[in-house]
Design a protein around this motif. Structure first.
Motif, PDB file in Angstrom:
ATOM      1  N   GLU A   1       0.800  -1.228   0.000  1.00  0.00           N
ATOM      2  CA  GLU A   1       0.000   0.000   0.000  1.00  0.00           C
ATOM      3  C   GLU A   1       0.829   1.272   0.000  1.00  0.00           C
ATOM      4  O   GLU A   1       0.440   2.263  -0.610  1.00  0.00           O
ATOM      5  N   THR A   2       1.956   1.269   0.711  1.00  0.00           N
ATOM      6  CA  THR A   2       2.712   2.510   0.886  1.00  0.00           C
ATOM      7  C   THR A   2       4.067   2.498   0.203  1.00  0.00           C
ATOM      8  O   THR A   2       4.617   3.582  -0.073  1.00  0.00           O
ATOM      9  N   GLY A   3       4.624   1.305  -0.035  1.00  0.00           N
ATOM     10  CA  GLY A   3       5.976   1.238  -0.570  1.00  0.00           C
ATOM     11  C   GLY A   3       7.018   1.701   0.422  1.00  0.00           C
ATOM     12  O   GLY A   3       8.175   1.937   0.057  1.00  0.00           O
ATOM     13  N   GLY A   4       6.627   1.836   1.693  1.00  0.00           N
ATOM     14  CA  GLY A   4       7.537   2.323   2.723  1.00  0.00           C
ATOM     15  C   GLY A   4       8.758   1.437   2.898  1.00  0.00           C
ATOM     16  O   GLY A   4       8.651   0.207   2.911  1.00  0.00           O
ATOM     17  N   ALA A   5       9.919   2.055   3.057  1.00  0.00           N
ATOM     18  CA  ALA A   5      11.176   1.314   3.130  1.00  0.00           C
ATOM     19  C   ALA A   5      11.211   0.349   4.310  1.00  0.00           C
ATOM     20  O   ALA A   5      11.705  -0.777   4.197  1.00  0.00           O
ATOM     21  N   THR A   6      10.678   0.766   5.452  1.00  0.00           N
ATOM     22  CA  THR A   6      10.678  -0.103   6.631  1.00  0.00           C
ATOM     23  C   THR A   6       9.829  -1.339   6.376  1.00  0.00           C
ATOM     24  O   THR A   6      10.240  -2.468   6.690  1.00  0.00           O
ATOM     25  N   PHE A   7       8.656  -1.140   5.817  1.00  0.00           N
ATOM     26  CA  PHE A   7       7.760  -2.265   5.566  1.00  0.00           C
ATOM     27  C   PHE A   7       8.364  -3.230   4.533  1.00  0.00           C
ATOM     28  O   PHE A   7       8.247  -4.444   4.670  1.00  0.00           O
ATOM     29  N   LEU A   8       9.003  -2.682   3.521  1.00  0.00           N
ATOM     30  CA  LEU A   8       9.659  -3.527   2.521  1.00  0.00           C
ATOM     31  C   LEU A   8      10.814  -4.311   3.132  1.00  0.00           C
ATOM     32  O   LEU A   8      10.971  -5.515   2.900  1.00  0.00           O
ATOM     33  N   THR A   9      11.622  -3.642   3.929  1.00  0.00           N
ATOM     34  CA  THR A   9      12.772  -4.300   4.547  1.00  0.00           C
ATOM     35  C   THR A   9      12.331  -5.405   5.496  1.00  0.00           C
ATOM     36  O   THR A   9      12.902  -6.506   5.504  1.00  0.00           O
ATOM     37  N   GLN A  10      11.317  -5.118   6.292  1.00  0.00           N
ATOM     38  CA  GLN A  10      10.822  -6.127   7.233  1.00  0.00           C
ATOM     39  C   GLN A  10      10.168  -7.296   6.499  1.00  0.00           C
ATOM     40  O   GLN A  10      10.302  -8.459   6.909  1.00  0.00           O
ATOM     41  N   SER A  11       9.478  -7.010   5.410  1.00  0.00           N
ATOM     42  CA  SER A  11       8.865  -8.073   4.605  1.00  0.00           C
ATOM     43  C   SER A  11       9.936  -8.979   4.010  1.00  0.00           C
ATOM     44  O   SER A  11       9.786 -10.207   3.982  1.00  0.00           O
ATOM     45  N   GLU A  12      11.019  -8.374   3.543  1.00  0.00           N
ATOM     46  CA  GLU A  12      12.107  -9.149   2.963  1.00  0.00           C
ATOM     47  C   GLU A  12      12.805  -9.997   4.031  1.00  0.00           C
ATOM     48  O   GLU A  12      13.195 -11.144   3.775  1.00  0.00           O
ATOM     49  N   LEU A  13      12.934  -9.468   5.246  1.00  0.00           N
ATOM     50  CA  LEU A  13      13.502 -10.242   6.353  1.00  0.00           C
ATOM     51  C   LEU A  13      12.627 -11.453   6.664  1.00  0.00           C
ATOM     52  O   LEU A  13      13.129 -12.568   6.861  1.00  0.00           O
ATOM     53  N   TYR A  14      11.322 -11.228   6.714  1.00  0.00           N
ATOM     54  CA  TYR A  14      10.366 -12.306   6.964  1.00  0.00           C
ATOM     55  C   TYR A  14      10.494 -13.416   5.918  1.00  0.00           C
ATOM     56  O   TYR A  14      10.596 -14.607   6.258  1.00  0.00           O
ATOM     57  N   LEU A  15      10.531 -13.037   4.653  1.00  0.00           N
ATOM     58  CA  LEU A  15      10.595 -14.044   3.595  1.00  0.00           C
ATOM     59  C   LEU A  15      11.960 -14.724   3.531  1.00  0.00           C
ATOM     60  O   LEU A  15      12.060 -15.928   3.257  1.00  0.00           O
ATOM     61  N   LYS A  16      13.021 -13.980   3.800  1.00  0.00           N
ATOM     62  CA  LYS A  16      14.340 -14.604   3.868  1.00  0.00           C
ATOM     63  C   LYS A  16      14.370 -15.687   4.946  1.00  0.00           C
ATOM     64  O   LYS A  16      15.001 -16.736   4.784  1.00  0.00           O
ATOM     65  N   SER A  17      13.691 -15.425   6.042  1.00  0.00           N
ATOM     66  CA  SER A  17      13.714 -16.371   7.149  1.00  0.00           C
ATOM     67  C   SER A  17      13.022 -17.681   6.801  1.00  0.00           C
ATOM     68  O   SER A  17      13.276 -18.700   7.439  1.00  0.00           O
ATOM     69  N   TRP A  18      12.172 -17.662   5.804  1.00  0.00           N
ATOM     70  CA  TRP A  18      11.569 -18.889   5.278  1.00  0.00           C
ATOM     71  C   TRP A  18      12.408 -19.475   4.138  1.00  0.00           C
ATOM     72  O   TRP A  18      12.784 -20.638   4.156  1.00  0.00           O
ATOM     73  N   ILE A  19      12.684 -18.660   3.162  1.00  0.00           N
ATOM     74  CA  ILE A  19      13.340 -19.150   1.944  1.00  0.00           C
ATOM     75  C   ILE A  19      14.757 -19.620   2.208  1.00  0.00           C
ATOM     76  O   ILE A  19      15.197 -20.651   1.693  1.00  0.00           O
ATOM     77  N   CYS A  20      15.476 -18.878   3.024  1.00  0.00           N
ATOM     78  CA  CYS A  20      16.892 -19.167   3.249  1.00  0.00           C
ATOM     79  C   CYS A  20      17.126 -20.080   4.450  1.00  0.00           C
ATOM     80  O   CYS A  20      18.264 -20.254   4.885  1.00  0.00           O
ATOM     81  N   SER A  21      16.059 -20.619   5.000  1.00  0.00           N
ATOM     82  CA  SER A  21      16.171 -21.586   6.090  1.00  0.00           C
ATOM     83  C   SER A  21      16.828 -20.985   7.317  1.00  0.00           C
ATOM     84  O   SER A  21      17.855 -21.446   7.793  1.00  0.00           O
ATOM     85  N   ASN A  22      16.212 -19.922   7.825  1.00  0.00           N
ATOM     86  CA  ASN A  22      16.677 -19.340   9.066  1.00  0.00           C
ATOM     87  C   ASN A  22      16.225 -20.214  10.245  1.00  0.00           C
ATOM     88  O   ASN A  22      15.583 -21.239  10.057  1.00  0.00           O
ATOM     89  N   MET A  23      16.476 -19.795  11.455  1.00  0.00           N
ATOM     90  CA  MET A  23      16.141 -20.607  12.621  1.00  0.00           C
ATOM     91  C   MET A  23      14.650 -20.923  12.712  1.00  0.00           C
ATOM     92  O   MET A  23      14.253 -21.944  13.260  1.00  0.00           O
ATOM     93  N   ALA A  24      13.809 -20.046  12.187  1.00  0.00           N
ATOM     94  CA  ALA A  24      12.373 -20.233  12.320  1.00  0.00           C
ATOM     95  C   ALA A  24      11.783 -21.164  11.278  1.00  0.00           C
ATOM     96  O   ALA A  24      10.683 -21.663  11.439  1.00  0.00           O
ATOM     97  N   ALA A  25      12.483 -21.390  10.188  1.00  0.00           N
ATOM     98  CA  ALA A  25      11.934 -22.215   9.118  1.00  0.00           C
ATOM     99  C   ALA A  25      13.012 -23.125   8.545  1.00  0.00           C
ATOM    100  O   ALA A  25      14.194 -22.790   8.550  1.00  0.00           O
ATOM    101  N   ASN A  26      12.589 -24.275   8.059  1.00  0.00           N
ATOM    102  CA  ASN A  26      13.521 -25.224   7.458  1.00  0.00           C
ATOM    103  C   ASN A  26      12.780 -26.020   6.396  1.00  0.00           C
ATOM    104  O   ASN A  26      11.606 -25.763   6.129  1.00  0.00           O
ATOM    105  N   TYR A  27      13.447 -27.007   5.802  1.00  0.00           N
ATOM    106  CA  TYR A  27      12.853 -27.782   4.729  1.00  0.00           C
ATOM    107  C   TYR A  27      12.823 -29.267   5.061  1.00  0.00           C
ATOM    108  O   TYR A  27      13.725 -29.795   5.719  1.00  0.00           O
ATOM    109  N   THR A  28      11.776 -29.922   4.578  1.00  0.00           N
ATOM    110  CA  THR A  28      11.749 -31.374   4.610  1.00  0.00           C
ATOM    111  C   THR A  28      12.634 -31.894   3.478  1.00  0.00           C
ATOM    112  O   THR A  28      13.086 -31.127   2.622  1.00  0.00           O
ATOM    113  N   GLU A  29      12.851 -33.196   3.443  1.00  0.00           N
ATOM    114  CA  GLU A  29      13.707 -33.774   2.403  1.00  0.00           C
ATOM    115  C   GLU A  29      13.160 -33.525   1.006  1.00  0.00           C
ATOM    116  O   GLU A  29      13.916 -33.402   0.045  1.00  0.00           O
ATOM    117  N   LYS A  30      11.835 -33.434   0.887  1.00  0.00           N
ATOM    118  CA  LYS A  30      11.215 -33.257  -0.426  1.00  0.00           C
ATOM    119  C   LYS A  30      10.902 -31.796  -0.753  1.00  0.00           C
ATOM    120  O   LYS A  30      10.253 -31.517  -1.760  1.00  0.00           O
TER     121      LYS A  30
END
Length: 422
Positions: free
Chosen positions: A223-252
Motif C-alpha cells: 500500500e505505501t511502498g515504505g522502506a521499513t515495511f519492505l525491509t521487514q517483509s524481505e527479512l520475513y521471507l528470507k527467514s523462510w526461503i533461506c532456512s533461518n532458525m524459524a523455518a527449514n525444509y523437509t527432504e522433499k
C-alpha cells in the motif's frame, strides 16, 4: 477450526481478511477460472457473521468470542443438523479489553469492505466499513486480551499479542479509507508491538491467526511502498526461503515453520511471497524471481510434487479420511458418532474437494488416518492457500522449468547470501 464444530470468532476473522486480501490481490485470476463468485460468497458469509458478532448494549460494546463449549465440541461427533443440545454463546466486554479479537474483526470487516466496494456493492461495503471503524475504536479504547474474559478459548485459540492485531486492523482501515489517521495508528502500534511483544512473537516469523505482524508489513509494503515495511517483509521471507532458525525444509522441499507447522502456515507465506513479488521493481529481479519460484515450489508440493497430494480430491493419492464431521459422518439414517465417524477407517462420505489438510508438521510423512492432526481441515489453514493458488496461476508458462534451471528456489538463491543459517 480446532475443536470440531466450535465457532470461534478469531480464526473466522483471520480467514475472512486473508481471503479478501487474496481476492483483492488476484481478482483477475479468480475471474479467469470462474471462481470469483464462489470466493465472494465465502467472503460475504464471513463478513455477515462478523457483523453479527459485535453488538452495542446499554452503552457497552460486546463481541462474541465463540459458540460452543471447547470440551464438548471436541468430544461430540454428530452431524451438525442432528445437534439438539444447547450450544452456549460466549461474549466479551470490549470495555474490559479485547484488543486482539477486536483488531482482527476490524481488519476482516475493513478488508471485506475494500472487496465489495470494488465489486460495486457500495451499500454493503459502507456497512462493513462503519462497523469496522466502531469495532476498531472500541478495541483501542481499552487494551487487553480477550481470553482474560473467555479463558477456556485459550485451549485452542489463545492469542499471545494484541498490538500486532491493532496494527493489522489499522492497516486495513487505511487501505479502505486512505485516511492518514489510520496510518499514524499503524506507526504507533507497530512501535509498541516492537517494544512490548516482539520478544515473544517476531522470532517465529509466522503468519497465522495469532501472528499478523509480518503479513501486516507485506500489506503495508503493497500500500505505501515504505522502506521499513519492505525491509521487514524481505527479512520475513528470507527467514523462510533461506532456512533461518524459524523455518527449514523437509527432504522433499516443503518449507515449514517449527512454531506454526501447518501446511496452511506455509501457504500463507507462499501467498505473501507472490503478492510482494508483484509490487517490487525491475531493479529487484533476483528477489522477484526467487519469491515466485519459492511460492510456486510450495504450491506444487501440496498438489503432489511430494509424491502425493495433500489437497483433498485433487491430484495423486489425496487425503480421503479428513478429520471433519460433515465429511466423515455416514449418510443418514445411519448413526454418526466417534465410532462411526472419527475412528472409522472408511473413506469420507462427502469429499471436501480442494481443501488443504493440516499436514504432518516437520516431515514429509503423512498418515491418512482420521484421528490424526495431520488430516484436520480448517478454514484458517485454507485462506492463504486460495491466494497462493491464484498467484501461481498468473505466472508465465514454463516458469517452473526456469526455476529449476536457474536454481531460483531454496538456499541457492542469490538473495540469501550469508543469511543462511542451517
Amino acid at each position: 477450526m480446532d475443536a470440531g464444530a466450535l465457532k470461534a470468532t478469531l480464526p473466522i476473522a483471520f480467514s475472512t481478511a486473508v481471503m479478501a486480501w487474496g481476492y483483492e490481490s488476484y481478482t483477475a485470476a479468480f475471474s479467469e477460472v470462474g471462481a470469483a463468485d464462489d470466493l465472494l460468497s465465502n467472503i460475504r458469509w464471513g463478513s455477515d457473521y462478523l457483523l453479527k458478532t459485535v453488538q452495542a448494549v446499554g452503552g457497552s460494546t460486546y463481541i462474541l468470542s465463540r459458540i460452543g463449549s471447547v470440551a464438548d465440541e471436541e468430544l461430540l461427533w454428530r452431524r451438525l443438523e442432528d445437534i439438539t443440545a444447547p450450544r452456549p454463546a460466549y461474549v466479551v466486554d470490549m470495555a474490559k479489553g479485547a484488543s486482539d479479537l477486536g483488531g482482527s474483526v476490524a481488519a476482516a470487516l475493513a478488508a471485506s469492505s475494500v472487496v465489495f466496494s470494488g465489486t460495486g456493492d457500495t451499500a454493503y461495503a459502507a456497512t462493513l466499513l462503519a462497523k469496522a471503524k466502531s469495532v476498531y475504536a472500541a478495541s483501542t479504547a481499552n487494551l487487553g486480551y480477550y481470553s482474560v474474559q473467555d479463558w477456556n478459548i485459550s485451549a485452542v485459540y489463545n492469542s499471545s499479542t494484541f498490538y500486532d492485531d491493532l496494527a493489522w486492523g489499522a492497516a486495513w482501515l487505511f487501505k479502505a479509507t486512505a485516511d492518514d489517521a489510520y496510518l499514524s495508528d499503524v506507526y504507533d502500534y507497530y512501535v509498541k508491538h516492537l517494544e512490548f511483544e516482539a520478544k515473544v512473537s517476531d522470532f517465529k516469523f509466522a503468519f497465522d491467526w495469532d501472528n499478523v505482524f509480518w503479513p501486516a508489513n507485506v500489506l503495508l509494503a503493497q500500500e505505501t511502498g515504505g522502506a521499513t515495511f519492505l525491509t521487514q517483509s524481505e527479512l520475513y521471507l528470507k527467514s523462510w526461503i533461506c532456512s533461518n532458525m524459524a523455518a527449514n525444509y523437509t527432504e522433499k522441499g516443503r518449507a515449514y515453520n517449527a512454531f506454526s507447522a501447518s501446511l496452511g502456515s506455509t501457504m500463507n507465506t507462499a501467498f505473501a511471497a507472490l503478492a510482494l513479488a508483484d509490487v517490487l521493481g525491475d531493479d529487484q529481479a533476483d528477489t522477484v524471481f526467487t519469491y515466485r519460484c519459492w511460492g510456486l515450489a510450495q504450491v506444487r508440493y501440496v498438489l503432489g510434487d511430494s509424491g502425493r497430494s495433500l489437497t483433498v480430491g485433487v491430484g495423486k493419492n489425496p487425503p480421503t479420511r479428513t478429520q471433519d464431521r460433515d465429511a466423515a459422518c455416514p449418510e443418514a439414517p445411519q448413526v454418526c458418532n466417534r465410532v462411526t465417524g472419527l475412528l472409522s477407517p472408511e473413506e469420507d462420505t462427502h469429499v471436501l474437494e480442494g481443501s488443504l489438510v493440516y499436514g504432518s508438521g516437520r516431515s514429509d510423512d503423512f498418515a491418512d488416518v482420521r484421528d490424526s492432526t495431520a488430516t484436520r481441515v480448517g478454514i484458517e489453514s485454507n485462506a492463504g492457500y486460495i491466494g497462493a493458488l491464484a498467484g501461481v496461476s498468473q505466472l508465465d508458462d514454463g516458469m517452473w522449468e526456469l526455476c529449476l534451471q536457474k536454481f531460483g528456489i531454496y538456499r541457492q538463491s542469490p538473495i540469501c547470501g550469508s543469511f543462511i543459517n542451517v
